[in-house]
Design an enzyme around this catalytic site. Structure first.
Site, PDB file in Angstrom:
ATOM      1  N   SER A   1       0.877  -1.062  -0.019  1.00 19.38           N
ATOM      2  CA  SER A   1       0.028   0.141   0.077  1.00 19.38           C
ATOM      3  C   SER A   1       0.862   1.332  -0.018  1.00 19.38           C
ATOM      4  CB  SER A   1      -0.894   0.017   1.144  1.00 19.38           C
ATOM      5  OG  SER A   1      -1.560   1.162   1.437  1.00 19.38           O
TER       6      SER A   1
ATOM      7  N   TYR B   1      -1.829  -0.457  10.180  1.00 17.36           N
ATOM      8  CA  TYR B   1      -2.005  -0.950   8.685  1.00 17.36           C
ATOM      9  C   TYR B   1      -0.610  -0.162   7.866  1.00 17.36           C
ATOM     10  CZ  TYR B   1      -3.877  -1.097   4.034  1.00 17.36           C
ATOM     11  OH  TYR B   1      -4.136  -1.375   2.687  1.00 17.36           O
TER      12      TYR B   1
HETATM   13  N1  LIG Z   1      -8.587  -0.654  -1.459  1.00 22.10           N
HETATM   14  C1  LIG Z   1      -7.890   0.044  -1.296  1.00 22.10           C
HETATM   15  O1  LIG Z   1      -7.983   1.265  -1.404  1.00 22.10           O
HETATM   16  C2  LIG Z   1      -6.315  -0.517  -1.145  1.00 22.10           C
HETATM   17  C3  LIG Z   1      -5.193   0.298  -1.164  1.00 22.10           C
HETATM   18  C4  LIG Z   1      -3.930  -0.019  -1.162  1.00 22.10           C
HETATM   19  C5  LIG Z   1      -3.593  -1.348  -0.899  1.00 22.10           C
HETATM   20  N2  LIG Z   1      -5.050  -2.247  -0.725  1.00 22.10           N
HETATM   21  C6  LIG Z   1      -4.568  -3.732  -0.380  1.00 22.10           C
HETATM   22  O2  LIG Z   1      -4.925  -4.688  -1.430  1.00 22.10           O
HETATM   23  C7  LIG Z   1      -5.542  -6.031  -1.073  1.00 22.10           C
HETATM   24  C8  LIG Z   1      -6.768  -6.114  -1.474  1.00 22.10           C
HETATM   25  O3  LIG Z   1      -7.757  -4.924  -0.865  1.00 22.10           O
HETATM   26  P1  LIG Z   1      -9.165  -4.831  -1.229  1.00 22.10           P
HETATM   27  O4  LIG Z   1      -9.377  -3.249  -1.296  1.00 22.10           O
HETATM   28  O5  LIG Z   1      -9.501  -5.530  -2.560  1.00 22.10           O
HETATM   29  O6  LIG Z   1      -9.892  -5.440  -0.021  1.00 22.10           O
HETATM   30  P2  LIG Z   1     -11.374  -6.137   0.246  1.00 22.10           P
HETATM   31  O7  LIG Z   1     -12.320  -5.461  -0.744  1.00 22.10           O
HETATM   32  O8  LIG Z   1     -11.749  -5.816   1.547  1.00 22.10           O
HETATM   33  O9  LIG Z   1     -11.154  -7.541  -0.313  1.00 22.10           O
HETATM   34  C9  LIG Z   1     -10.412  -8.359   0.687  1.00 22.10           C
HETATM   35  C10 LIG Z   1     -10.024  -9.737  -0.048  1.00 22.10           C
HETATM   36  O10 LIG Z   1      -9.021 -10.605   0.714  1.00 22.10           O
HETATM   37  C11 LIG Z   1     -10.052 -11.546   1.461  1.00 22.10           C
HETATM   38  N3  LIG Z   1      -9.536 -11.467   2.809  1.00 22.10           N
HETATM   39  C12 LIG Z   1      -9.759 -10.768   4.036  1.00 22.10           C
HETATM   40  N4  LIG Z   1      -9.193 -11.256   5.014  1.00 22.10           N
HETATM   41  C13 LIG Z   1      -8.503 -12.485   4.836  1.00 22.10           C
HETATM   42  C14 LIG Z   1      -8.270 -13.674   5.526  1.00 22.10           C
HETATM   43  N5  LIG Z   1      -8.201 -13.514   6.625  1.00 22.10           N
HETATM   44  N6  LIG Z   1      -8.076 -14.765   4.841  1.00 22.10           N
HETATM   45  C15 LIG Z   1      -8.095 -14.718   3.552  1.00 22.10           C
HETATM   46  N7  LIG Z   1      -8.564 -13.894   2.755  1.00 22.10           N
HETATM   47  C16 LIG Z   1      -8.994 -12.704   3.234  1.00 22.10           C
HETATM   48  C17 LIG Z   1     -11.490 -11.205   1.354  1.00 22.10           C
HETATM   49  O11 LIG Z   1     -12.021 -12.293   1.224  1.00 22.10           O
HETATM   50  P3  LIG Z   1     -13.505 -12.668   1.758  1.00 22.10           P
HETATM   51  O12 LIG Z   1     -14.173 -12.056   0.606  1.00 22.10           O
HETATM   52  O13 LIG Z   1     -13.684 -14.029   2.118  1.00 22.10           O
HETATM   53  O14 LIG Z   1     -13.506 -11.949   3.017  1.00 22.10           O
HETATM   54  C18 LIG Z   1     -11.386 -10.601  -0.047  1.00 22.10           C
HETATM   55  O15 LIG Z   1     -11.325 -11.472  -1.282  1.00 22.10           O
HETATM   56  C19 LIG Z   1      -4.924  -5.571   0.352  1.00 22.10           C
HETATM   57  O16 LIG Z   1      -3.825  -6.174   0.824  1.00 22.10           O
HETATM   58  C20 LIG Z   1      -5.275  -4.105   0.904  1.00 22.10           C
HETATM   59  O17 LIG Z   1      -4.658  -4.068   1.894  1.00 22.10           O
HETATM   60  C21 LIG Z   1      -6.244  -1.849  -0.937  1.00 22.10           C
END
Ligand SMILES: NC(=O)c1ccc[n+]([C@@H]2O[C@H](COP(=O)([O-])OP(=O)(O)OC[C@H]3O[C@@H](n4cnc5c(N)ncnc54)[C@H](OP(=O)(O)O)[C@@H]3O)[C@@H](O)[C@H]2O)c1
Length: 246
Positions: free
Chosen positions: A141, A155
Site C-alpha cells: 500500500s 496498517y
Molecule cells: N482498496 C484500497 O484502497 C487499497 C489500497 C492499497 C492497498 N490495498 C490492499 O489491497 C489488498 C486487497 O484489498 P481490497 O481493497 O480488494 O480489499 P477487500 O475489498 O476488503 O477484499 C479483501 C479480499 O481479501 C480477502 N481476505 C480478507 N481477510 C482474509 C483472510 N483472513 N484470509 C483470506 N482472505 C482474506 C477477502 O476474502 P473474503 O471475501 O472471503 O472476506 C477478499 O477477497 C489488501 O492487501 C489491501 O491492503 C487496498
C-alpha cells in the site's frame, strides 16, 4: 509475447475487490488460477463459474490467512489441483483505522497475521516449488511510505513490513530466477475503501488525478509484473496511486 499456457497462479483473497480483478485478468491471459477466500464462499463460487463460462480455469480454496498454515495449505492445494505453481500473488489483507491507543493486542496480532505472516508463509511454501521465470507479487500500500491522516499506524506498519520483506526475498530468490515485487496502490474503489466512503472526500483532494483507482488498473500492473517482459524488475515497491500526496 510469451505463452501463458500451462502457467498456474495462486491469488490470496481473490473473492472480492482487487483480488477478484487479478483472478479475472490472469484467467483472461490464459493462466490457470487458484484463489483463496475467508468468508465469501458464494462470491468465490460465482467467480469460479464466471471464469469457467468464459473458457478459463479457476479453483477456489477456503483459507483464512489469520490461521497459521492456512496459506501454506492453500499453496499445497493449488499444486495438488494443477500440478505446479508459477505465480504467487499475496493480496489478502485487512484494514483497520483507529488511534494508536485504541488497538487491542488481538487486533495487532490479527493484522500482522493476515497482512504480513501469511505472505511469508505463502512464499515459504511456494518458492521451493518454483523455478526460473516464476513470480511472487505482493499487494502492499501507499501507506507504507505516507499516511496522510491519523489512525493508520498498524496498517502502515504491516505494509512497510511487506516492502522490506520484498527486498530481502528478492535477494534470496534471485539465484533461482524468481522475481519478487510489491505493488503499492493508493485508494482503490473496493469494499475496503469505497469511493463514496467516509474517507473519500479527503482522499480525492490529495490524489493528483482526483479519483480513486479501479481494481482493474491494479490487475493490469500485476499482469505485467507476472509476465516475461518484467524479468529485470525485482525487489521493487511500485506505486500506482494517481499521484497520491505528491
Ligand atoms: N482498496 C484500497 O484502497 C487499497 C489500497 C492499497 C492497498 N490495498 C490492499 O489491497 C489488498 C486487497 O484489498 P481490497 O481493497 O480488494 O480489499 P477487500 O475489498 O476488503 O477484499 C479483501 C479480499 O481479501 C480477502 N481476505 C480478507 N481477510 C482474509 C483472510 N483472513 N484470509 C483470506 N482472505 C482474506 C477477502 O476474502 P473474503 O471475501 O472471503 O472476506 C477478499 O477477497 C489488501 O492487501 C489491501 O491492503 C487496498
Amino acid at each position: 509475447m510469451e505463452s501463458n499456457l500451462n502457467k498456474v497462479a495462486l491469488i490470496t483473497g481473490g473473492s472480492r475487490g482487487i483480488g477478484a480483478s487479478i483472478v479475472r485478468r490472469l484467467a483472461k491471459d490464459g493462466i490457470a488460477v487458484a484463489f483463496t477466500y475467508a468468508n465469501s464462499s458464494k462470491r468465490a463460487e460465482e467467480l469460479v463459474n464466471e471464469i469457467q463460462r468464459s473458457g478459463g480455469t479457476a479453483f477456489a480454496i477456503h483459507a483464512n490467512a489469520e490461521n497459521v498454515n492456512a496459506t501454506k495449505e492453500a499453496v499445497e492445494k493449488t499444486i495438488e489441483e494443477f500440478g505446479r505453481i508459477n505465480i504467487l500473488i499475496n493480496n489478502a489483507g485487512i484494514f483497520e483505522q483507529k488511534m494508536y491507543d485504541q488497538f487491542t493486542v488481538e487486533e495487532f496480532d490479527r493484522m500482522v497475521a493476515v497482512n504480513v505472516r501469511s505472505v511469508f508463509e505463502g512464499v515459504q511454501a511456494a518458492a521451493p516449488q518454483m523455478s526460473e521465470g516464476d513470480r511472487i507479487i505482493t499487494i502492499g500500500s501507499v501507506n507504507a511510505d505516507v499516511t496522510g491522516f491519523p489512525g493508520l499506524s498498524l496498517y502502515a506498519m504491516t505494509k512497510a513490513a511487506v516492502a522490506g520483506m520484498t527486498r530481502g526475498l528478492a535477494r534470496d530468490l534471485s539465484p533461482k530466477g524468481i522475481t519478487v515485487n510489491n505493488i503499492q496502490p493508493g485508494p482503490v474503489d473496493t469494499d475496503m475503501n469505497p469511493a463514496d466512503g467516509s474517507n473519500a472526500v479527503l482522499l480525492k483532494e490529495i490524489i493528483a488525478i482526483g479519483r480513486y483507482g479501479k481494481a482493474t488498473e491494479i490487475a493490469d500492473l500485476v499482469a505485467f509484473l507476472a509476465s516475461e517482459q518484467a524479468g529485470y524488475i525485482t525487489g521493487a515497491s511500485i506505486d500506482i496511486n494517481g499521484g497520491f500526496m505528491i
